[in-house]
Design a protein around this motif. Structure first.
Motif, mmCIF file in Angstrom:
data_model
loop_
_atom_site.group_PDB
_atom_site.id
_atom_site.type_symbol
_atom_site.label_atom_id
_atom_site.label_comp_id
_atom_site.label_asym_id
_atom_site.label_seq_id
_atom_site.Cartn_x
_atom_site.Cartn_y
_atom_site.Cartn_z
ATOM 1 N N ARG A 18 68.685 -42.434 -55.227
ATOM 2 C CA ARG A 18 67.940 -41.627 -56.219
ATOM 3 C C ARG A 18 68.893 -40.814 -57.081
ATOM 4 N N ASP A 19 68.454 -39.641 -57.501
ATOM 5 C CA ASP A 19 69.215 -38.872 -58.494
ATOM 6 C C ASP A 19 68.943 -37.388 -58.258
ATOM 7 N N GLY A 20 69.675 -36.536 -58.953
ATOM 8 C CA GLY A 20 69.383 -35.097 -58.937
ATOM 9 C C GLY A 20 69.437 -34.508 -57.525
ATOM 10 N N ALA A 21 68.454 -33.654 -57.225
ATOM 11 C CA ALA A 21 68.448 -32.927 -55.951
ATOM 12 C C ALA A 21 68.305 -33.882 -54.763
ATOM 13 N N MET A 22 67.547 -34.964 -54.944
ATOM 14 C CA MET A 22 67.400 -35.926 -53.838
ATOM 15 C C MET A 22 68.734 -36.597 -53.534
ATOM 16 N N LEU A 23 69.438 -37.012 -54.565
ATOM 17 C CA LEU A 23 70.765 -37.611 -54.396
ATOM 18 C C LEU A 23 71.680 -36.669 -53.600
ATOM 19 N N LYS A 24 71.691 -35.431 -53.993
ATOM 20 C CA LYS A 24 72.538 -34.446 -53.314
ATOM 21 C C LYS A 24 72.142 -34.302 -51.839
ATOM 22 N N GLY A 25 70.846 -34.382 -51.591
ATOM 23 C CA GLY A 25 70.358 -34.227 -50.222
ATOM 24 C C GLY A 25 70.661 -35.421 -49.328
ATOM 25 N N VAL A 26 70.524 -36.634 -49.864
ATOM 26 C CA VAL A 26 70.633 -37.813 -48.982
ATOM 27 C C VAL A 26 72.039 -38.405 -48.937
ATOM 28 N N LEU A 27 72.848 -38.186 -49.966
ATOM 29 C CA LEU A 27 74.162 -38.845 -50.006
ATOM 30 C C LEU A 27 75.030 -38.557 -48.773
ATOM 31 N N PRO A 28 75.114 -37.297 -48.295
ATOM 32 C CA PRO A 28 75.972 -37.056 -47.115
ATOM 33 C C PRO A 28 75.507 -37.840 -45.886
ATOM 34 N N GLU A 29 74.219 -38.136 -45.795
ATOM 35 C CA GLU A 29 73.712 -38.867 -44.620
ATOM 36 C C GLU A 29 74.339 -40.254 -44.537
ATOM 37 N N THR A 30 74.577 -40.866 -45.688
ATOM 38 C CA THR A 30 75.230 -42.179 -45.708
ATOM 39 C C THR A 30 76.744 -42.028 -45.666
ATOM 40 N N ALA A 31 77.276 -41.105 -46.492
ATOM 41 C CA ALA A 31 78.735 -41.002 -46.648
ATOM 42 C C ALA A 31 79.428 -40.554 -45.358
ATOM 43 N N ARG A 32 78.682 -39.888 -44.487
ATOM 44 C CA ARG A 32 79.231 -39.437 -43.208
ATOM 45 C C ARG A 32 79.770 -40.625 -42.401
ATOM 46 N N HIS A 33 79.102 -41.776 -42.490
ATOM 47 C CA HIS A 33 79.474 -42.906 -41.643
ATOM 48 C C HIS A 33 79.933 -44.145 -42.405
ATOM 49 N N ALA A 51 76.766 -48.609 -69.539
ATOM 50 C CA ALA A 51 76.954 -47.169 -69.780
ATOM 51 C C ALA A 51 76.101 -46.352 -68.808
ATOM 52 N N GLN A 52 74.877 -46.803 -68.564
ATOM 53 C CA GLN A 52 74.012 -46.083 -67.613
ATOM 54 C C GLN A 52 74.580 -46.161 -66.192
ATOM 55 N N ALA A 53 75.142 -47.317 -65.832
ATOM 56 C CA ALA A 53 75.724 -47.462 -64.487
ATOM 57 C C ALA A 53 76.927 -46.540 -64.329
ATOM 58 N N ALA A 54 77.745 -46.425 -65.383
ATOM 59 C CA ALA A 54 78.925 -45.546 -65.318
ATOM 60 C C ALA A 54 78.489 -44.095 -65.156
ATOM 61 N N ALA A 55 77.450 -43.702 -65.895
ATOM 62 C CA ALA A 55 76.987 -42.313 -65.815
ATOM 63 C C ALA A 55 76.397 -42.029 -64.426
ATOM 64 N N TYR A 56 75.653 -43.012 -63.891
ATOM 65 C CA TYR A 56 75.063 -42.827 -62.551
ATOM 66 C C TYR A 56 76.167 -42.758 -61.491
ATOM 67 N N ARG A 57 77.174 -43.630 -61.616
ATOM 68 C CA ARG A 57 78.301 -43.579 -60.670
ATOM 69 C C ARG A 57 78.955 -42.187 -60.699
ATOM 70 N N ASP A 58 79.106 -41.633 -61.891
ATOM 71 C CA ASP A 58 79.738 -40.310 -61.998
ATOM 72 C C ASP A 58 78.850 -39.228 -61.367
ATOM 73 N N ARG A 59 77.546 -39.357 -61.510
ATOM 74 C CA ARG A 59 76.657 -38.366 -60.871
ATOM 75 C C ARG A 59 76.745 -38.468 -59.349
ATOM 76 N N ILE A 60 76.875 -39.703 -58.848
ATOM 77 C CA ILE A 60 77.012 -39.877 -57.387
ATOM 78 C C ILE A 60 78.322 -39.249 -56.916
ATOM 79 N N ARG A 61 79.391 -39.533 -57.637
ATOM 80 C CA ARG A 61 80.689 -38.950 -57.249
ATOM 81 C C ARG A 61 80.630 -37.429 -57.264
ATOM 82 N N ALA A 62 79.955 -36.889 -58.264
ATOM 83 C CA ALA A 62 79.881 -35.426 -58.389
ATOM 84 C C ALA A 62 79.037 -34.818 -57.269
ATOM 85 N N ALA A 63 78.092 -35.583 -56.742
ATOM 86 C CA ALA A 63 77.209 -35.065 -55.683
ATOM 87 C C ALA A 63 77.849 -35.149 -54.301
ATOM 88 N N LEU A 64 78.983 -35.838 -54.204
ATOM 89 C CA LEU A 64 79.609 -36.050 -52.893
ATOM 90 C C LEU A 64 80.318 -34.782 -52.430
#
Ligand code: DOR
Ligand code: ZN
Length: 345
Positions: A18-33, A51-64
């Protein structure tokens, strides 16, 4: 059997962040392992262009979180208007790892998916040419096809014709749920792979419907009869490189699951490895666990396996919280209805 298991760090070959607050909430659950994951593009609006994929990748990196390492493997959402040149450029630059095909209307946020498969023929041909894999949500959407038959019918009516018409196209049958899909995947050679989710190894359709409706076990493709679950277990634990883990962990906040028209998706990121270790141990296949979670996926995607390792230890049952609190609200963590003895240490 020893009470410790060390394996190469796993990857998740099908994940919704997902994106936004949900992304921030769930990403550590996966990245931990997990070291890497194939990131599903079914956002609103979907990730359609490079371009949309690059922007989404950057949002994921920023949420990590700063203390975690994780590589998102980006995908494009295939539409009838996908530009083959934009897609090929995104692949050539290393930005995308796959393209995702949703038949229009098949699942969550699939309205922009494909209706007329002839219209994506040039894109598929280009993908075959450049070796870019197609991840397929394999269900037909015809109103007259029973929901429990939609995967098997898709194979005959859509997938097999596409593969015959597009030699060299590399395809991942995502989240297979039937023995029909397992059999077809097995017959497909090096260009065909199949992901299996954690939850489809655990639940059958009775778990959704008997004794009251259980919205947190509802996902798409919907879990099938027990004989199909057993076929998935046999495939996952077989050691065959065709089959690898794609959790399809798909968070929705509880109010959206627990309503008259509840969303599809099981959230398993938090306890996936504990559940899978239990499943492989029950089936006497702990020696094939690493293949399923860490080796077969990179082999299919022609990517290196991860160099670092994780260790699981067996002990008293691990109790996971019932819910994950995210900035968007609570998300129920998949309950496997059995004690879990393996924890990642
Ligand atoms: O259960 C599902 N949830 N299946 C899908 O195909 C999509 C996913 C989601 O995005 O929630
Ligand atoms: Zn999915």
């Amino acid at each position: 059997m020893s009470d410790t298991l060390t394996l190469r760090r796993p990857d998740d070959w099908h994940l919704h962040l997902r994106d936004g607050a949900m992304l921030k909430g769930v990403l550590p659950e996966t990245a931990r392992h997990f070291a890497r994951a194939i990131i599903m593009p079914n956002l609103v609006p979907p990730v359609v262009t490079g371009a949309q994929a690059a922007a989404y990748r950057d949002r994921i990196r920023a949420a990590l979180p700063d203390d975690m390492r994780f590589e998102p493997l980006m995908t494009l959402y295939l539409t009838e208007d996908t530009d083959p040149d934009d897609m090929a450029a995104a692949h050539a630059s290393g930005l995308i790892t796959a393209v995702k095909l949703y038949p229009a209307g098949a699942t969550t946020n699939s309205a922009s998916g494909v209706r007329d498969f002839e219209r994506v023929r040039p894109v598929l041909e280009r993908m075959a040419e450049i070796g870019l894999p197609l991840c397929v949500h394999g269900e037909v959407t015809d109103a007259d096809i029973d929901i429990f038959d939609r995967e098997a019918v898709f194979i005959d009516r859509v997938l097999d014709p596409i593969r015959r018409a597009t030699p060299g196209l590399r395809v991942v049958m995502e989240h297979v749920t039937t023995s029909d899909a397992v059999d077809y995947a097995r017959s497909g050679g090096e260009d065909l792979g199949a992901t299996i989710t954690t939850h489809h190894l655990v639940i059958n359709r009775n778990d959704i419907l008997v004794g009251g409706i259980k919205p947190h076990y509802y996902c798409l493709p919907v879990a099938k009869r027990e004989e199909h679950r057993l076929a998935l277990r046999a495939a996952a634990t077989s050691g065959e490189p065709t089959f690898f883990l794609g959790t399809d962990s798909a968070p929705h906040v509880d109010p959206l699951k627990e309503q008259a028209c509840g969303c599809a998706g099981c959230f398993t990121a938090t306890n996936t490895l504990s559940i899978l270790a239990e499943v492989f141990e029950q089936d006497g296949a702990l020696d094939r666990f690493e293949g399923f979670v860490s080796l077969h996926g990179p082999r299919f995607y022609h990517l290196p396996v991860n160099e670092d390792t994780i260790t699981l230890t067996k002990g008293d049952p691990v109790v996971y919280p019932a819910k994950l609190d995210t900035g968007e609200g609570p998300v129920t963590i998949f309950d496997p209805m059995m004690p879990l003895h393996w924890r990642v240490t």
